[in-house]
Design a protein around this motif. Structure first.
Motif, mmCIF file in Angstrom:
data_model
loop_
_atom_site.group_PDB
_atom_site.id
_atom_site.type_symbol
_atom_site.label_atom_id
_atom_site.label_comp_id
_atom_site.label_asym_id
_atom_site.label_seq_id
_atom_site.Cartn_x
_atom_site.Cartn_y
_atom_site.Cartn_z
ATOM 1 N N HIS A 267 0.820 -1.219 0.000
ATOM 2 C CA HIS A 267 0.000 0.000 0.000
ATOM 3 C C HIS A 267 0.851 1.265 0.000
ATOM 4 O O HIS A 267 0.438 2.296 -0.528
ATOM 5 N N SER A 268 2.039 1.174 0.577
ATOM 6 C CA SER A 268 2.924 2.352 0.570
ATOM 7 C C SER A 268 3.336 2.720 -0.850
ATOM 8 O O SER A 268 3.525 3.901 -1.173
ATOM 9 N N SER A 363 0.822 8.384 6.270
ATOM 10 C CA SER A 363 1.278 7.002 6.477
ATOM 11 C C SER A 363 0.798 6.464 7.818
ATOM 12 O O SER A 363 0.345 5.315 7.918
ATOM 13 N N LEU A 364 0.898 7.275 8.864
ATOM 14 C CA LEU A 364 0.431 6.851 10.185
ATOM 15 C C LEU A 364 -1.079 6.602 10.163
ATOM 16 O O LEU A 364 -1.570 5.618 10.734
ATOM 17 N N MET A 399 3.501 1.080 7.904
ATOM 18 C CA MET A 399 3.218 1.950 6.761
ATOM 19 C C MET A 399 4.250 3.071 6.664
ATOM 20 O O MET A 399 4.719 3.407 5.567
ATOM 21 N N LEU A 400 4.629 3.646 7.807
ATOM 22 C CA LEU A 400 5.632 4.709 7.788
ATOM 23 C C LEU A 400 6.980 4.181 7.330
ATOM 24 O O LEU A 400 7.667 4.810 6.514
ATOM 25 N N SER A 401 7.372 3.021 7.834
ATOM 26 C CA SER A 401 8.640 2.405 7.441
ATOM 27 C C SER A 401 8.704 2.185 5.938
ATOM 28 O O SER A 401 9.708 2.476 5.283
ATOM 29 N N ALA A 402 7.614 1.671 5.378
ATOM 30 C CA ALA A 402 7.585 1.389 3.949
ATOM 31 C C ALA A 402 7.553 2.661 3.109
ATOM 32 O O ALA A 402 8.143 2.714 2.024
ATOM 33 N N SER A 403 6.895 3.701 3.607
ATOM 34 C CA SER A 403 6.738 4.940 2.834
ATOM 35 C C SER A 403 8.026 5.743 2.740
ATOM 36 O O SER A 403 8.283 6.392 1.724
#
Length: 455
Positions: A267-268, A363-364, A399-403
């Motif tokens: 999703h990122s 993202s969060l 999500m933040l890590s991937a973005s």
């Protein structure tokens, strides 16, 4: 005759020895003097770096906390007004974007804010610096974007404004010129520390996203800056943004954690592609007014359908946390899915039409609802007996890590957001899974894409 010659030889030898001895003494004295001067010079630089790092840490923390406080307050006021009068969901985004446009045109030298890419441009150039007006530009533009409903957050605005504090500091002292990147990173570290109450998240973000290498000066300056910033946060008695009671986690949930990491990574890429697509297509518009009108229309329409997308969206996460015993229904599932898939669109429209911000808060937001929906679906259809709030927290980090391709930043940042490290190992695992899933699909983030978005 032989005695006279012998005396002559001894005399010449003695004079040569004296000259050599004198030369040696002079050379030794000179070298000691040079060493002493160098030692004093290094000590002066050391002292100035301490003072500079302390000032950067304090100013960046003050800036970050000020922006955070006033944005939280006025976003709540404006959102409550719009909730009572739906027409304001139509009006507010247009007002915010037009005010930002006029400020940019008549106050901020007609320069568009490029977000974190501005920091890269400065650290990669010996001559290009972040001008001082970037502090007020990002402060006010980030504030106005969020309170008027722009679906992003103040995190990137704070990062660039804090980086500018470090950039200005290195311009003021000649001895700081060769430590430009380190001092810019010190500002970034302190700003992130102030926003998320996590010193490790601050310095790790500066390392993973901006500097990408370790040096003694980097550790020294950034270490001082984050300690000062955290001291300011502690004195101010800042509470974690999300007060979540995390009791435990179970090893049997690990496969489901990995599944969440894979979903977040996929999703990122959708989020990244959305931002890049909107920016590249919006920039084809001939006038900024056209971009603003089009962007405001998209934002307003989506806010009328899903008010949870207003601003940074943290208010929606708070509502879910306050009601942990959710039961999956068709309506709830459709709402969560809409939030997950529409948030990248409204965020992209906000940024492309002139709003200030980045993908931190989106993202969060997406990760929270993705994690929660994943847990509810698994519990309902597969009887997995998962703890939904755990998945909400882990989803934010994943999500933040991937973005932004920064797993350790995401780990400590989300732990700082909740004020709890119970989920440390699951979060670490999922952050690594989500990052490498995203990189396998698409190797770039919105910050590292090499192709220019506009001409």
């Amino acid at each position: 005759m032989q005695n006279a010659f012998f005396i002559l030889v001894l005399t010449l030898y003695a004079e040569t020895f004296q000259d050599a001895l004198l030369t040696f003494v002079k050379h030794t004295f000179f070298m000691k003097t040079i060493a002493a001067i160098r030692k004093n010079y290094n000590f002066i630089i050391f002292q100035k770096l301490i003072v500079g790092s302390v000032l950067i840490g304090f100013l960046a923390a003050f800036l970050g906390m000020s922006l955070k406080k006033i944005t939280e307050h006025y976003e709540s006021v404006f959102f409550n007004q719009a909730s009572e009068n739906k027409f304001l969901f139509v009006v507010f985004p247009a007002i915010g974007l037009f005010v930002i446009y006029f400020l940019r045109q008549y106050l901020f030298k007609k320069k568009e804010n490029k977000g974190i890419k501005e920091i890269f441009e400065s650290t990669n150039s010996k001559t290009k610096n972040l001008p001082v007006y970037k502090i007020t530009s990002h402060f006010f533009n980030g504030f106005l974007t969020v309170i008027f409903g722009g679906s992003t957050g103040i995190e990137v605005s704070t990062v660039v404004a804090s980086a500018t504090i470090g950039s200005v500091a290195q311009q003021k002292e000649n001895v700081f010129r060769k430590y430009k990147s380190e001092l810019i990173c010190a500002g970034v570290s302190a700003g992130i520390t102030a926003l998320f109450c996590s010193p490790l998240a601050g310095i790790l973000f500066a390392y993973e996203v901006i500097y990408k290498k370790v040096s003694r000066v980097f550790l020294f300056t950034n270490g001082i800056a984050i300690l000062v910033a955290f001291g300011v946060v502690t004195i101010s008695k800042e509470a974690p943004l999300f007060a979540i009671d995390i009791a435990t986690w179970h090893f049997r949930a690990i496969p489901y954690f990995i599944l969440l990491g894979i979903l977040a990574g996929m999703h990122s890429v959708y989020l990244t592609k959305c931002v890049l697509f909107f920016k590249s297509n919006f920039f084809k518009s001939k006038t900024q007014m056209t971009r603003i009108a089009f962007g405001a229309a998209i934002i307003s329409m989506l806010l009328l359908i899903l008010p949870q997308l207003y601003g940074d969206g943290y208010h929606a996460i708070h509502q879910v946390i306050e009601n942990p015993n959710l039961v999956l229904t068709l309506t709830l599932a459709l709402t969560f899915m809409s939030l997950i898939f529409i948030k990248p669109i409204i965020t992209s429209a906000t940024l492309a039409s002139g709003g200030d911000g980045g993908v931190f808060a989106p993202s969060l937001f997406i990760g929270a609802f993705l994690g929660l929906l994943t847990a509810l679906v698994l519990n309902t259809f597969f009887d997995a007996h998962l703890i939904p709030l755990n998945f909400l927290v882990i989803g934010m980090a994943a999500m933040l890590s991937a973005s932004i391709h920064a797993p350790f930043t995401a780990l400590f940042l989300v732990c700082g957001l909740t004020g709890d490290y119970t989920l440390f190992f699951p979060i670490l695992l999922v952050c690594l899974v989500s990052k490498y899933t995203a990189k396998m699909i698409y190797p770039f983030t919105v910050y590292t894409i090499p192709v220019p978005l506009s001409k």
